[in-house]
Design a protein around this motif. Structure first.
Motif, mmCIF file in Angstrom:
data_model
loop_
_atom_site.group_PDB
_atom_site.id
_atom_site.type_symbol
_atom_site.label_atom_id
_atom_site.label_comp_id
_atom_site.label_asym_id
_atom_site.label_seq_id
_atom_site.Cartn_x
_atom_site.Cartn_y
_atom_site.Cartn_z
ATOM 1 N N UNK A 59 137.376 18.878 30.585
ATOM 2 C CA UNK A 59 136.498 19.243 31.746
ATOM 3 C C UNK A 59 135.404 20.277 31.288
ATOM 4 N N UNK A 60 135.605 21.040 30.205
ATOM 5 C CA UNK A 60 134.585 21.882 29.606
ATOM 6 C C UNK A 60 133.513 21.075 29.135
ATOM 7 N N UNK A 61 133.855 19.719 28.414
ATOM 8 C CA UNK A 61 132.988 19.274 27.974
ATOM 9 C C UNK A 61 131.910 18.379 28.905
ATOM 10 N N UNK A 62 132.751 18.039 30.128
ATOM 11 C CA UNK A 62 131.806 17.307 31.243
ATOM 12 C C UNK A 62 130.852 18.480 31.872
ATOM 13 N N UNK A 63 131.389 19.375 32.191
ATOM 14 C CA UNK A 63 130.613 20.696 32.877
ATOM 15 C C UNK A 63 129.439 20.746 31.770
ATOM 16 N N UNK A 64 129.429 21.053 30.596
ATOM 17 C CA UNK A 64 128.703 21.131 29.568
ATOM 18 C C UNK A 64 127.495 20.114 29.711
ATOM 19 N N UNK A 65 127.982 18.789 29.714
ATOM 20 C CA UNK A 65 127.120 17.733 29.777
ATOM 21 C C UNK A 65 126.138 17.767 31.100
ATOM 22 N N UNK A 66 127.012 18.057 32.078
ATOM 23 C CA UNK A 66 126.377 17.890 33.377
ATOM 24 C C UNK A 66 125.251 19.170 33.446
ATOM 25 N N UNK A 67 125.548 20.291 32.828
ATOM 26 C CA UNK A 67 124.653 21.484 32.924
ATOM 27 C C UNK A 67 123.573 21.398 32.037
ATOM 28 N N UNK A 68 123.744 20.461 30.884
ATOM 29 C CA UNK A 68 122.772 20.379 29.731
ATOM 30 C C UNK A 68 121.428 19.718 30.202
ATOM 31 N N UNK A 69 120.486 19.513 29.111
ATOM 32 C CA UNK A 69 119.408 19.169 29.318
ATOM 33 C C UNK A 69 118.805 18.500 27.978
ATOM 34 N N UNK A 70 118.619 17.321 27.921
ATOM 35 C CA UNK A 70 117.877 16.749 26.542
ATOM 36 C C UNK A 70 119.003 16.539 25.552
ATOM 37 N N UNK A 71 118.535 16.571 24.304
ATOM 38 C CA UNK A 71 119.722 16.305 23.147
ATOM 39 C C UNK A 71 120.464 17.446 22.777
ATOM 40 N N UNK A 72 121.712 17.563 23.183
ATOM 41 C CA UNK A 72 122.499 18.720 22.900
ATOM 42 C C UNK A 72 123.588 18.242 21.918
ATOM 43 N N UNK A 73 124.353 19.496 21.148
ATOM 44 C CA UNK A 73 125.499 19.066 20.440
ATOM 45 C C UNK A 73 126.414 20.032 21.050
ATOM 46 N N UNK A 74 127.540 19.465 21.457
ATOM 47 C CA UNK A 74 128.622 20.253 22.119
ATOM 48 C C UNK A 74 129.144 21.358 21.407
ATOM 49 N N UNK A 75 129.443 22.562 21.973
ATOM 50 C CA UNK A 75 130.019 23.568 21.406
ATOM 51 C C UNK A 75 131.529 23.454 21.233
ATOM 52 N N UNK A 76 132.209 22.196 21.837
ATOM 53 C CA UNK A 76 133.607 21.983 21.750
ATOM 54 C C UNK A 76 133.764 20.916 20.610
ATOM 55 N N UNK A 77 134.854 20.770 20.164
ATOM 56 C CA UNK A 77 135.321 19.623 19.226
ATOM 57 C C UNK A 77 136.402 19.105 19.878
ATOM 58 N N UNK A 78 136.678 17.643 19.645
ATOM 59 C CA UNK A 78 137.667 16.928 20.389
ATOM 60 C C UNK A 78 138.426 16.294 19.176
ATOM 61 N N UNK A 79 139.501 15.591 19.606
ATOM 62 C CA UNK A 79 140.111 14.755 18.671
ATOM 63 C C UNK A 79 139.961 13.387 19.087
ATOM 64 N N UNK A 80 140.589 12.413 18.456
ATOM 65 C CA UNK A 80 140.498 11.011 18.766
ATOM 66 C C UNK A 80 140.997 10.609 20.207
ATOM 67 N N UNK A 81 142.064 11.151 20.327
ATOM 68 C CA UNK A 81 142.778 10.857 21.538
ATOM 69 C C UNK A 81 141.810 11.491 23.034
ATOM 70 N N UNK A 82 141.454 12.580 22.704
ATOM 71 C CA UNK A 82 140.695 13.407 23.665
ATOM 72 C C UNK A 82 139.314 12.417 23.800
ATOM 73 N N UNK A 83 138.645 12.037 22.843
ATOM 74 C CA UNK A 83 137.570 11.308 23.007
ATOM 75 C C UNK A 83 137.807 10.186 23.720
#
Length: 154
Positions: A59-83
């Motif tokens: 949910x945090x990654x999705x919110x970060x994406x919706x609130x972002x703009x342009x090219x960003x690198x997430x402040x979160x890290x996810x595992x393969x299953x989470x991806x």
């Protein structure tokens, strides 16, 4: 009179979009993300997908994406299953793979969201030069990418 005509055209466009969204919402949901086989078989054959999934993290990654703009690198890290779970959650039902079969690029039914789990990203062959997946938010009519979030894999 020109204003009324423009307003009427806009209302018709909104109605068409609403009807398309309604039709799309009735599309049969995929039970497993189509890219699961690409991600697990083609890229990560030796890595079992038995990791846990943190829904609040997704949910945090999705919110970060919706609130972002342009090219960003997430402040979160996810595992393969989470991806894979993130891709399912981001895309919703009725998505389709675009480009060549096995491309690892998926477009949501409404054309507003894209999930990329392509070879070059998973192998870290481009910025941020670490294995990652993409969540992209698009302007559906022009297909312009509003935000491209690179989420690095653990």
């Amino acid at each position: 009179m020109q204003f009324v005509s423009t307003k009427a055209k806009f209302l018709i466009q909104l109605i068409v979009i609403a009807v398309m969204a309604l039709v799309t919402s009735f599309a049969k949901a995929e039970t497993n993300l189509q890219c699961r086989s690409i991600f697990s078989d083609k890229i990560l054959r030796s890595a079992p997908l038995k990791e846990s999934v943190s829904e609040p993290l997704l949910n945090d990654v999705i919110i970060e994406t919706i609130e972002g703009h342009g090219q960003i690198t997430s402040r979160y890290r996810i595992n393969q299953t989470e991806a894979l779970s993130l891709g399912e959650k981001w895309m919703g039902s009725g998505y389709k793979e675009i480009g060549q079969p096995g491309s690892g690029v998926y477009l949501s039914a409404d054309g507003r969201r894209r999930f990329r789990i392509d070879n070059n990203s998973v192998l870290g062959n481009h910025s941020p030069h670490k294995p990652h997946v993409h969540l992209e938010l698009l302007e559906p009519i022009s297909n312009i990418v509003i935000v491209n979030n690179h989420i690095i894999l653990n």
